[in-house]
Design an enzyme around this catalytic site. Structure first.
Site, PDB file in Angstrom:
ATOM      1  N   GLN A   1      20.002 103.154  16.447  1.00 14.18           N
ATOM      2  CA  GLN A   1      20.717 102.094  16.847  1.00 14.18           C
ATOM      3  C   GLN A   1      21.521 102.284  18.193  1.00 14.18           C
ATOM      4  OE1 GLN A   1      21.117 102.758  13.040  1.00 14.18           O
ATOM      5  NE2 GLN A   1      19.021 102.145  13.298  1.00 14.18           N
TER       6      GLN A   1
ATOM      7  N   LYS B   1      12.455 109.163  23.064  1.00 15.61           N
ATOM      8  CA  LYS B   1      11.790 109.948  24.305  1.00 15.61           C
ATOM      9  C   LYS B   1      12.721 111.132  24.664  1.00 15.61           C
ATOM     10  CE  LYS B   1      11.203 110.155  29.008  1.00 15.61           C
ATOM     11  NZ  LYS B   1      10.398 109.539  30.201  1.00 15.61           N
TER      12      LYS B   1
ATOM     13  N   GLY C   1      13.502 102.679  15.202  1.00 21.00           N
ATOM     14  CA  GLY C   1      11.987 102.859  15.552  1.00 21.00           C
ATOM     15  C   GLY C   1      12.242 103.628  17.065  1.00 21.00           C
ATOM     16  N   HIS C   2      11.896 104.982  16.985  1.00 26.11           N
ATOM     17  CA  HIS C   2      12.028 105.865  17.878  1.00 26.11           C
ATOM     18  C   HIS C   2      10.622 106.171  18.377  1.00 26.11           C
ATOM     19  CE1 HIS C   2      16.605 107.120  16.577  1.00 26.11           C
ATOM     20  NE2 HIS C   2      16.365 105.727  16.743  1.00 26.11           N
ATOM     21  N   THR C   3      10.484 105.812  19.797  1.00 24.44           N
ATOM     22  CA  THR C   3       9.048 105.938  20.467  1.00 24.44           C
ATOM     23  C   THR C   3       9.064 107.326  21.216  1.00 24.44           C
ATOM     24  OG1 THR C   3       8.986 103.814  20.361  1.00 24.44           O
ATOM     25  CG2 THR C   3       7.190 105.097  21.538  1.00 24.44           C
TER      26      THR C   3
ATOM     27  N   ASP D   1      12.073 102.476  36.166  1.00 24.90           N
ATOM     28  CA  ASP D   1      10.832 101.715  36.715  1.00 24.90           C
ATOM     29  C   ASP D   1      10.515 100.489  36.547  1.00 24.90           C
ATOM     30  OD1 ASP D   1      10.690 102.974  33.835  1.00 24.90           O
ATOM     31  OD2 ASP D   1       8.908 102.127  33.833  1.00 24.90           O
TER      32      ASP D   1
ATOM     33  N   GLY E   1      20.642  99.495  20.908  1.00 25.05           N
ATOM     34  CA  GLY E   1      19.619 100.004  20.454  1.00 25.05           C
ATOM     35  C   GLY E   1      18.336 100.232  21.482  1.00 25.05           C
ATOM     36  N   ASP E   2      17.474 101.107  20.996  1.00 27.61           N
ATOM     37  CA  ASP E   2      16.136 100.805  21.862  1.00 27.61           C
ATOM     38  C   ASP E   2      16.334 101.508  23.218  1.00 27.61           C
ATOM     39  OD1 ASP E   2      14.908 100.077  19.454  1.00 27.61           O
ATOM     40  OD2 ASP E   2      15.150  98.061  20.064  1.00 27.61           O
TER      41      ASP E   2
ATOM     42  N   ASN F   1      15.324 101.405   9.810  1.00 31.55           N
ATOM     43  CA  ASN F   1      15.425 100.349  10.787  1.00 31.55           C
ATOM     44  C   ASN F   1      15.371 100.661  12.194  1.00 31.55           C
ATOM     45  OD1 ASN F   1      17.863 101.853  10.315  1.00 31.55           O
ATOM     46  ND2 ASN F   1      19.326 100.103  10.669  1.00 31.55           N
TER      47      ASN F   1
ATOM     48  N   LYS G   1      16.213 106.695  22.986  1.00 29.88           N
ATOM     49  CA  LYS G   1      16.517 108.012  22.187  1.00 29.88           C
ATOM     50  C   LYS G   1      15.507 108.737  21.996  1.00 29.88           C
ATOM     51  CE  LYS G   1      18.573 105.299  19.168  1.00 29.88           C
ATOM     52  NZ  LYS G   1      18.540 103.721  19.948  1.00 29.88           N
TER      53      LYS G   1
ATOM     54  N   VAL H   1      11.890 107.235  34.082  1.00 23.42           N
ATOM     55  CA  VAL H   1      10.606 106.305  35.114  1.00 23.42           C
ATOM     56  C   VAL H   1       9.394 106.073  34.209  1.00 23.42           C
ATOM     57  CG1 VAL H   1      11.783 107.141  37.218  1.00 23.42           C
ATOM     58  CG2 VAL H   1       9.831 108.505  36.434  1.00 23.42           C
TER      59      VAL H   1
HETATM   60  P1  GDP Z   1      14.827 104.141  20.711  1.00 24.24           P
HETATM   61  O1  GDP Z   1      14.965 103.453  19.490  1.00 24.24           O
HETATM   62  O2  GDP Z   1      16.104 104.362  21.318  1.00 24.24           O
HETATM   63  O3  GDP Z   1      14.233 105.476  20.652  1.00 24.24           O
HETATM   64  O4  GDP Z   1      13.839 103.411  21.802  1.00 24.24           O
HETATM   65  P2  GDP Z   1      12.470 102.719  21.471  1.00 24.24           P
HETATM   66  O5  GDP Z   1      11.551 103.647  21.285  1.00 24.24           O
HETATM   67  O6  GDP Z   1      12.741 101.876  20.374  1.00 24.24           O
HETATM   68  O7  GDP Z   1      12.451 101.829  22.429  1.00 24.24           O
HETATM   69  C1  GDP Z   1      12.139 102.285  24.006  1.00 24.24           C
HETATM   70  C2  GDP Z   1      10.776 101.941  24.517  1.00 24.24           C
HETATM   71  O8  GDP Z   1      10.757 102.145  25.902  1.00 24.24           O
HETATM   72  C3  GDP Z   1       9.520 102.836  23.919  1.00 24.24           C
HETATM   73  O9  GDP Z   1       8.424 101.811  23.977  1.00 24.24           O
HETATM   74  C4  GDP Z   1       9.334 103.658  24.936  1.00 24.24           C
HETATM   75  O10 GDP Z   1       7.990 104.298  24.955  1.00 24.24           O
HETATM   76  C5  GDP Z   1       9.588 103.166  26.140  1.00 24.24           C
HETATM   77  N1  GDP Z   1      10.402 103.905  27.183  1.00 24.24           N
HETATM   78  C6  GDP Z   1      11.150 104.918  27.022  1.00 24.24           C
HETATM   79  N2  GDP Z   1      11.807 105.277  28.489  1.00 24.24           N
HETATM   80  C7  GDP Z   1      11.290 104.614  29.082  1.00 24.24           C
HETATM   81  C8  GDP Z   1      10.989 104.480  30.552  1.00 24.24           C
HETATM   82  O11 GDP Z   1      11.716 105.126  31.326  1.00 24.24           O
HETATM   83  N3  GDP Z   1      10.329 103.558  31.229  1.00 24.24           N
HETATM   84  C9  GDP Z   1       9.350 102.587  30.312  1.00 24.24           C
HETATM   85  N4  GDP Z   1       8.757 101.951  31.054  1.00 24.24           N
HETATM   86  N5  GDP Z   1       9.481 102.764  28.945  1.00 24.24           N
HETATM   87  C10 GDP Z   1      10.266 103.712  28.568  1.00 24.24           C
HETATM   88  P1  IMO Z   2      16.832 102.136  17.144  1.00 26.11           P
HETATM   89  O1  IMO Z   2      17.448 103.355  16.458  1.00 26.11           O
HETATM   90  C1  IMO Z   2      17.606  98.000  17.679  1.00 26.11           C
HETATM   91  C2  IMO Z   2      19.474  95.587  14.661  1.00 26.11           C
HETATM   92  C3  IMO Z   2      18.663  94.689  13.955  1.00 26.11           C
HETATM   93  C4  IMO Z   2      19.712  93.673  13.491  1.00 26.11           C
HETATM   94  C5  IMO Z   2      20.979  94.347  13.234  1.00 26.11           C
HETATM   95  C6  IMO Z   2      20.981  94.727  11.770  1.00 26.11           C
HETATM   96  O2  IMO Z   2      15.271 102.136  17.080  1.00 26.11           O
HETATM   97  O3  IMO Z   2      17.579 101.940  18.524  1.00 26.11           O
HETATM   98  P2  IMO Z   2      19.764  96.481   9.951  1.00 26.11           P
HETATM   99  O4  IMO Z   2      18.228  96.349   9.764  1.00 26.11           O
HETATM  100  O5  IMO Z   2      20.229  97.564  10.605  1.00 26.11           O
HETATM  101  O6  IMO Z   2      20.738  95.560   9.089  1.00 26.11           O
HETATM  102  O7  IMO Z   2      19.712  95.207  11.208  1.00 26.11           O
HETATM  103  O8  IMO Z   2      20.664  95.550  13.867  1.00 26.11           O
HETATM  104  N1  IMO Z   2      18.757  96.993  14.502  1.00 26.11           N
HETATM  105  C7  IMO Z   2      18.355  97.370  15.644  1.00 26.11           C
HETATM  106  N2  IMO Z   2      18.129  97.123  16.771  1.00 26.11           N
HETATM  107  N3  IMO Z   2      17.186  99.232  17.413  1.00 26.11           N
HETATM  108  C8  IMO Z   2      17.451  99.636  16.300  1.00 26.11           C
HETATM  109  O9  IMO Z   2      17.270 100.940  16.163  1.00 26.11           O
HETATM  110  C9  IMO Z   2      17.906  98.797  15.070  1.00 26.11           C
HETATM  111  N4  IMO Z   2      18.391  99.035  13.941  1.00 26.11           N
HETATM  112  C10 IMO Z   2      18.806  97.928  13.638  1.00 26.11           C
HETATM  113  O10 IMO Z   2      17.803  94.226  14.846  1.00 26.11           O
HETATM  114  O11 IMO Z   2      19.913  92.850  14.737  1.00 26.11           O
HETATM  115 MG    MG Z   3      14.187 101.622  18.640  1.00 28.05          MG
END
Ligand code: GDP
Ligand code: IMO
Ligand code: MG
Length: 422
Positions: free
Chosen positions: A223, A17, A39-41, A332, A11-12, A37, A15, A412
């Site tokens: 995720q 972006k 969190g898409h930034t 980056d 996860g994170d 659950n 996606k 980047v």
């Molecule tokens: P998602 O859950 O897959 O949408 O990802 P999140 O938003 O939870 O986490 C990605 C984090 O990395 C966010 O804070 C974005 O703003 C940041 N981010 C995305 N792409 C880049 C990148 O290429 N470089 C840096 N430094 N940050 C990034």
């Molecule tokens: P995005 O879409 C990162 C993790 C939780 C925990 C496990 C189970 O932003 O990538 P849950 O609340 O689903 O029962 O938690 O999965 N988890 C994530 N980790 N990014 C996420 O979503 C997540 N959604 C759940 O931290 O380990």
């Molecule tokens: Mg996230």
């Protein structure tokens, strides 16, 4: 055809972006699993947005956003998300459509999540405490409440019966959970009121018709593959199928209608919550990744665990999903590392293996690394592939060779514009 965008790690990956970057080429952006659950930034024009349930195409005029049947919706969080969007003058009523078959997260689902985690003690999953597990349990247990239910006057009665049952279940956990259900219900009813102002649709029919009209659809995963209920690091996973097949069940898309499978990964690895993570670092390098990458959960604010890229796990995700194009994020963040390490195999029961075994606890597998030269250049102002430093190009070429899939985007920085197409 429906293209998929999937996270390949825990996860994170970024996606949100990338969906935002790609939305100009699509007519529909659809979420198919998970719930708040996620969190898409997204970042653009100097503003950062975090979305939990609403698809990441919402800021574009050209696209309709669909919350599919596979998603679980918490009306309370949903309302907050909508409130945050108010100042951006988005025509939500016509741009955001909700599947009648999506399941509702009730306040008591959140409480059950908390009770289950408290009862597990040290063995807790590290859930986001958004009620995800209990809601999907009610779905598969055939007890859940769906969005479509809200169109009938009987919904409150059904709600009461289920919530009462949940309260009795909370009692069984025998843990100290403090709550005021009347207060939680007040916000829930407010949330439902807001949710009911949106269009509820039979999303599978909507998606089907859109396909026959030749519309371009992008399914946005939540995720990552290693959190998949079947293929992830069970039980430290989420409760839905985060992999490609989840888009078929979570939207009603037939497998032969899937087009490109876009797989997204960080140039290193992170994980938030409990569970195995073979390449996790506990040293200064891990600390640097966390600090430079600002690795804090977008939903819970928890620090993310950091480590080197795990190619064994990444290959597995590419394989399970049938990834056709890759996107490498946060390149980056690795600027300044003298040496970049990549885990290319595991030592497992005295042997070197290149696949993911049943159990990847650190007591079971030890990562074997290859080292590559790092680069010092700041990448964040670069806009063209030709500007990328040679050592990064070597890293990319190595990964493409290993994964046998082209890396089409190198990200980047967090902003929409900090995206290099190759
Ligand atoms: P998602 O859950 O897959 O949408 O990802 P999140 O938003 O939870 O986490 C990605 C984090 O990395 C966010 O804070 C974005 O703003 C940041 N981010 C995305 N792409 C880049 C990148 O290429 N470089 C840096 N430094 N940050 C990034
Ligand atoms: P995005 O879409 C990162 C993790 C939780 C925990 C496990 C189970 O932003 O990538 P849950 O609340 O689903 O029962 O938690 O999965 N988890 C994530 N980790 N990014 C996420 O979503 C997540 N959604 C759940 O931290 O380990
Ligand atoms: Mg996230």
């Amino acid at each position: 055809m429906v293209d998929l965008l999937l996270g390949l790690q825990w996860g994170d990956e970024g996606k949100g972006k990338i969906v935002d970057v790609l939305t100009k080429d699509y007519d529909i952006i659809a979420r198919f699993q998970g719930g708040p659950n996620a969190g898409h930034t997204l970042e653009f024009d100097g503003i950062k947005h975090v979305l939990h349930t609403i698809p990441s195409g919402i800021f574009h005029e050209n696209a309709i956003n669909v919350v599919g049947n596979g998603v679980v919706i918490d009306p309370v969080i949903f309302k907050k998300e909508l409130d945050n969007l108010e100042k951006f003058n988005i025509d939500i009523a016509s741009k955001l459509l909700i599947s009648r078959k999506a399941h509702l997260i009730l306040p008591t689902h959140r409480l059950l999540d908390a009770a289950s985690e408290a009862a597990k003690g040290k063995a807790k999953i590290g859930s986001t405490l958004k009620g995800i597990g209990p809601t999907y349990m009610d779905k598969t247990g055939r007890n859940g409440m769906r969005v479509g239910e809200l169109e009938f006057d009987t919904w409150k009665k059904k709600y009461r019966t289920l919530a009462d049952k949940h309260e009795a279940m909370i009692g069984f956990y025998n843990v100290d959970i403090q709550y005021d259900l009347a207060e939680l219900e007040e916000e829930f009813y407010e949330g439902v009121k807001t949710l009911k102002q949106l269009q509820f649709i039979d999303s599978e029919e909507y998606i089907f018709q859109a396909q026959t009209e030749g519309k371009k659809i992008l399914a946005e995963g939540a995720q990552g593959s290693l959190l998949d209920i079947d293929f992830g690091t069970y039980p430290y996973v989420t409760s839905s199928n985060t992999t490609a097949a989840g888009a078929c069940t979570g939207l009603g898309v037939a497998p032969n209608k899937i087009g490109s499978v876009l797989g997204i990964f960080k140039a290193y690895t992170t994980r938030v919550g409990s569970g195995p993570f073979p390449t996790e670092l506990f040293d200064a390098d891990g600390e640097t990744m966390g600090r430079v990458g600002n690795e804090f959960g977008a939903t819970t604010g928890r620090p993310r665990r950091c480590g080197w890229l795990d190619l064994v796990a990444l290959k597995y995700a590419v394989q399970i999903n049938g990834v056709t194009e890759l996107m490498m994020m946060k390149a980056d963040v690795l600027s300044g590392f003298k040496t970049i390490k990549v885990c290319t195999a595991y030592k497992y029961k005295g042997q070197e293996i290149q696949h993911l075994p049943y159990n990847i606890e650190s007591t079971n597998v030890t990562p074997i690394y290859e080292e590559m030269k790092g680069w010092a250049k700041d990448l964040t102002k670069m806009t063209k592939a030709s500007e990328l430093p040679p050592a990064l190009n070597d890293y990319i070429a190595f990964l493409e060779e290993e994964l046998k899939v082209p890396i089409k985007i190198v990200s980047v920085g967090p902003d929409r514009l900090q995206t290099i197409h190759r």
